[in-house]
Design an enzyme around this catalytic site. Structure first.
Site, PDB file in Angstrom:
ATOM      1  N   PRO A  73      46.849  49.223  49.986  1.00 30.84           N
ATOM      2  CA  PRO A  73      45.780  48.663  49.143  1.00 30.84           C
ATOM      3  C   PRO A  73      45.686  49.313  47.768  1.00 30.84           C
ATOM      4  CG  PRO A  73      45.000  48.913  51.378  1.00 30.84           C
ATOM      5  CD  PRO A  73      46.355  49.579  51.328  1.00 30.84           C
ATOM      6  N   CYS A  74      45.360  48.473  46.779  1.00 32.02           N
ATOM      7  CA  CYS A  74      45.402  48.919  45.386  1.00 32.02           C
ATOM      8  C   CYS A  74      44.032  49.150  44.759  1.00 32.02           C
ATOM      9  CB  CYS A  74      46.142  47.882  44.545  1.00 32.02           C
ATOM     10  SG  CYS A  74      45.246  46.303  44.382  1.00 32.02           S
ATOM     11  N   GLN A  75      42.944  48.756  45.456  1.00 33.64           N
ATOM     12  CA  GLN A  75      41.642  48.704  44.796  1.00 33.64           C
ATOM     13  C   GLN A  75      41.239  50.001  44.099  1.00 33.64           C
ATOM     14  OE1 GLN A  75      42.422  47.449  47.700  1.00 33.64           O
ATOM     15  NE2 GLN A  75      41.441  45.473  48.030  1.00 33.64           N
ATOM     16  N   LEU A  77      43.239  52.272  42.962  1.00 30.37           N
ATOM     17  CA  LEU A  77      44.261  52.701  42.010  1.00 30.37           C
ATOM     18  C   LEU A  77      44.372  51.772  40.803  1.00 30.37           C
ATOM     19  CD1 LEU A  77      46.938  53.568  44.697  1.00 30.37           C
ATOM     20  CD2 LEU A  77      45.912  55.226  43.132  1.00 30.37           C
TER      21      LEU A  77
END
Length: 381
Positions: A73-75, A77
Site C-alpha cells: 500500500p502506498c497511502q 508514502l
C-alpha cells in the site's frame, strides 16, 4: 515454467504483465471486490487468498518461488499522503509481508528474486530514510538490489512514475550486461538520499540496473477515449461551466488554444487545492492537452477523480473518466471483467501497476537472471 507469489495482488496486473511463461502459485489481497475480478479473469485460481497479509502463513505458499511480487500500500508514502511512511497504518503493511519472507528464508525457501513496487514518494519519504530501511532489510536477507523509477508513460499515454526495487538472491549470478552506471532515465538524483544513508555492506550490494529503453509509444490518450462511454455520463452544460470557472488564467489559456486548434481535442482535468495570491486555499481545475492522462488515483481519502474534457471549436464537454478507459490506461486487456460499480472499478485500476511495465522488467532483468543461472546449472551438471 517459472513460479511466483503475488502479494497485494489487487486485480492481478502483475500476473498479467508477467505473462504465460509464469505460474502463480500464491496470490493474496485483503479486498474481496478485487478478488472477484481477479478470479473471474483467471478463471478461479485456488491459490488466491483473501486475507490480511499479517495472517498469512508460510504453509499457504507452495515451494520456492522464482519471484515474489509485492505492490504494498502506498497511502502513507504518497506525496499527497499523511507522511507516515512505512511506519504508517497502510504502507506499514510492508512489515507483515516481510515477516512472511523472513519465515520462508528460515525454512530454506527464500524467493530467488523479489520486486517491490510503490509510488515515487517512497524515494523521498523521510528524506530517503524509508527507502534505505527497505534496502537494508533486503541486504540482510541475502539479496543484492537496486531501485529504479519507471514511468508508465513510456508504454501507455498515462503519466505514472513508480518505484521498483528489484532484488536478486546472493546465490544467483547477475549477468554483467544487466548492471552499469547510474542512468538518469531510471535513477533520479533523489535516490542519492537513500544511498548516502546505507551501511557499507548495503552500498556494496546496491545494483544500478541497466534497463533498455522501450520502443517509442504509438498510442495516445485520444485513442483510448470511448465515444459512447459505459458507466459515466456527460456533464450538463451547467456542470461543465462550473468546472471551467474553477480554472486559473493559465489553464483558461490552455482551453482557449484548444478551441482554436480547428480539430477535436481531448484533454484531462484534475481538481486540486491551490493557494491564490492572497494565500487562501481554493479548489482549482487543472487541465492538460498533451494527449497524456494524469496519474490515476484511487477515489478515496478525498482524492479527485480524473475528468475528460472534449473540445471541438467553441463546443466543450466534460465527464468523468470511464472505468474501461481507466483500465486501458493501466494496460488491462479489453476482456478484463471490471466491477459493476464505478468506484470499485476505478479503485481497482488506480490501485494497480501498469501491465507493460511489469513485462518490460520481467523480460529484461528477472528472466535474464533466471535463464542465465539455469544455463549455468545445466553446464555444471
Amino acid at each position: 515454467m517459472k513460479t511466483f507469489y503475488e502479494f497485494f495482488a489487487g486485480g492481478g496486473m502483475a500476473r498479467i504483465g508477467l505473462g504465460k511463461g509464469w505460474e502463480c502459485v500464491f496470490a493474496n489481497d485483503f479486498d474481496p471486490k478485487k478478488a472477484i475480478s481477479y478470479r473471474t479473469y483467471f478463471r478461479g485460481n485456488d491459490h488466491f487468498v483473501v486475507e490480511d497479509v499479517a495472517k498469512i502463513q508460510t504453509s499457504q505458499l507452495l515451494g520456492t518461488a522464482d519471484l515474489t511480487w509485492a505492490s504494498f500500500p502506498c497511502q502513507d508514502l504518497s506525496l499527497a499522503g499523511n507522511g507516515a511512511g512505512i511506519a504508517g497504518e497502510r504502507s506499514g503493511a510492508f512489515w507483515p509481508f516481510w515477516n512472511v519472507i523472513t519465515k520462508l528464508r528460515k525454512e530454506g525457501r527464500a524467493p530467488k528474486t523479489i520486486i517491490l513496487e510503490n509510488v515515487y514518494g517512497t524515494v523521498t519519504s523521510h528524506d530517503g530514510k524509508d527507502l534505505s530501511i527497505i534496502i537494508e532489510e533486503l541486504v540482510k536477507a541475502g539479496y543484492r538490489c537496486g531501485p529504479m523509477v519507471i514511468d508508465a508513460v513510456l508504454f501507455l499515454p498515462h503519466s505514472r512514475p513508480r518505484l521498483f526495487i528489484i532484488a536478486i538472491h546472493n546465490t544467483l549470478e547477475v549477468p554483467k550486461r544487466l548492471v552499469g552506471a547510474p542512468d538518469p532515465r531510471w535513477h533520479p538524483d533523489a535516490l542519492g538520499l537513500s544511498y548516502d544513508l546505507l551501511s557499507e555492506t548495503a552500498r556494496a550490494s546496491w545494483l544500478w540496473w541497466n534497463l533498455p529503453v522501450p520502443k517509442p509509444r504509438t498510442t495516445t490518450f485520444s485513442d483510448m477515449v470511448e465515444n459512447e462511454p459505459k458507466g459515466v455520463e456527460w456533464h450538463t452544460p451547467f456542470e461543465t461551466n462550473r468546472i471551467i470557472g474553477m480554472m486559473s488564467p493559465i489553464n483558461l489559456e490552455k482551453l482557449s488554444q484548444a478551441k482554436k486548434a480547428g480539430k477535436r481535442v481531448v484533454g484531462t482535468i484534475y481538481k486540486r487545492t491551490r493557494k491564490d495570491k492572497e494565500g487562501i486555499k481554493r479548489q482549482r481545475a487543472e487541465v492538460r492537452f498533451d494527449d497524456i492522462a494524469g496519474c490515476l488515483r484511487t477515489p478515496s481519502g478525498g482524492s479527485s477523480r480524473q475528468i475528460i474534457i472534449l473540445v471541438e471549436g467553441n463546443k466543450v464537454k466534460t465527464r468523468l473518466l470511464s472505468p474501461r478507459e481507466a483500465a486501458r490506461l493501466m494496460g488491462l486487456p479489453e476482456s478484463y471483467h471490471l466491477p459493476e460499480k464505478y468506484n470499485d472499478a476505478y479503485h481497482l485500476a488506480g490501485d494497480g501497476v501498469a501491465v507493460p511495465v511489469v513485462r518490460h522488467i520481467a523480460k529484461n532483468i528477472i528472466e535474464q537472471v533466471l535463464n542465465a543461472n539455469k544455463s549455468a546449472m545445466r553446464c555444471a551438471a
